[in-house]
Design an enzyme around this catalytic site. Structure first.
Site, PDB file in Angstrom:
ATOM      1  N   HIS A  11       0.832  -1.208   0.000  1.00 25.26           N
ATOM      2  CA  HIS A  11       0.000   0.000   0.000  1.00 25.26           C
ATOM      3  C   HIS A  11       0.866   1.257   0.000  1.00 25.26           C
ATOM      4  CE1 HIS A  11       0.982   0.849   4.204  1.00 25.26           C
ATOM      5  NE2 HIS A  11       0.810  -0.452   4.435  1.00 25.26           N
ATOM      6  N   GLU A  84      -1.864  -7.217   7.062  1.00 26.51           N
ATOM      7  CA  GLU A  84      -0.541  -7.216   7.668  1.00 26.51           C
ATOM      8  C   GLU A  84      -0.537  -8.142   8.873  1.00 26.51           C
ATOM      9  OE1 GLU A  84       2.500  -7.252   7.579  1.00 26.51           O
ATOM     10  OE2 GLU A  84       3.064  -5.132   7.289  1.00 26.51           O
TER      11      GLU A  84
END
Length: 209
Positions: A11, A84
């Site tokens: 990201h 994550e």
């Protein structure tokens, strides 16, 4: 021989990145720079024939994937499997705060201890199990296509190592592949199992930012 293109994309810069905070499973959004990185990434990938877009369901990953979805008309398929690693009690803390409050946990993170389960969080082994299973399913569902997966630094590292077969042993040495914000890891997986690494942490599309 037919192959499947796999793009693992971290990201863009998040507010947490900018403030040097642990993101983990928190819903931190992109920063202004992160939004510009996402737009630049979309422009770069829009001409590469992407056929499917997947993303972690965390806000910073979805916001990074959305510009490419607009460019291509494809749906962003969100899944928690590409999140994550959860860093548990350290989530939302600055690195300095985490090191002071949870020194043992912070040290385990720094040495990339693969089996250590962080207090209230996950181990890299657990991250591997959930994310690699999902990636294998995505590849099987999109054979012959070009798949963009928008994820996170730790997850991109683990998935890249998974594709390389580097995580197949029972006992694993600490290893890390760094991916910058909106860096692209490019792989071409032939259907006989031969994997070509086309690029790791490609950031050429961000050169003007």
């Amino acid at each position: 021989m037919e192959s499947t293109r796999i793009l693992l994309i971290r990201h863009g810069q998040s507010q947490g990145n900018a403030e040097q905070r642990f993101g983990g499973h928190t819903a931190t959004p992109l920063s202004e720079l992160g939004r510009r990185q996402a737009e630049a990434t979309a422009r770069a990938l829009a001409v590469e024939g992407v056929t499917a877009i997947y993303a972690s369901d965390l806000r910073r990953a979805v916001e990074t994937a959305e510009p490419l979805a607009r460019e291509t008309g494809l749906e962003v398929k969100q899944t928690s499997a590409f999140r994550e690693r959860s860093v548990g009690q350290m989530e939302g803390l600055t690195f300095e705060e985490a090191a002071g409050k949870y020194p043992d946990e912070y040290a385990a993170l720094l040495r990339s201890d693969f089996e250590h389960v962080l207090l209230g969080g996950e181990s890299y082994r657990q991250l591997l199990e959930r994310s690699a299973r999902a990636l294998d399913e995505v590849i099987n569902e999109n054979r012959g296509g070009s798949i963009a997966v928008f994820t996170h630094a730790g997850t991109a590292c683990i998935l890249a190592l998974h594709l390389l077969g580097a995580l197949d042993a029972q006992t694993l040495r600490p290893v890390w592949l760094r991916t910058s914000n909106c860096g692209i890891n490019r792989f071409d997986l032939r259907h006989d199992g031969f994997l070509r690494v086309l690029a790791l942490n490609d950031t050429r599309h961000l050169a003007t930012l």
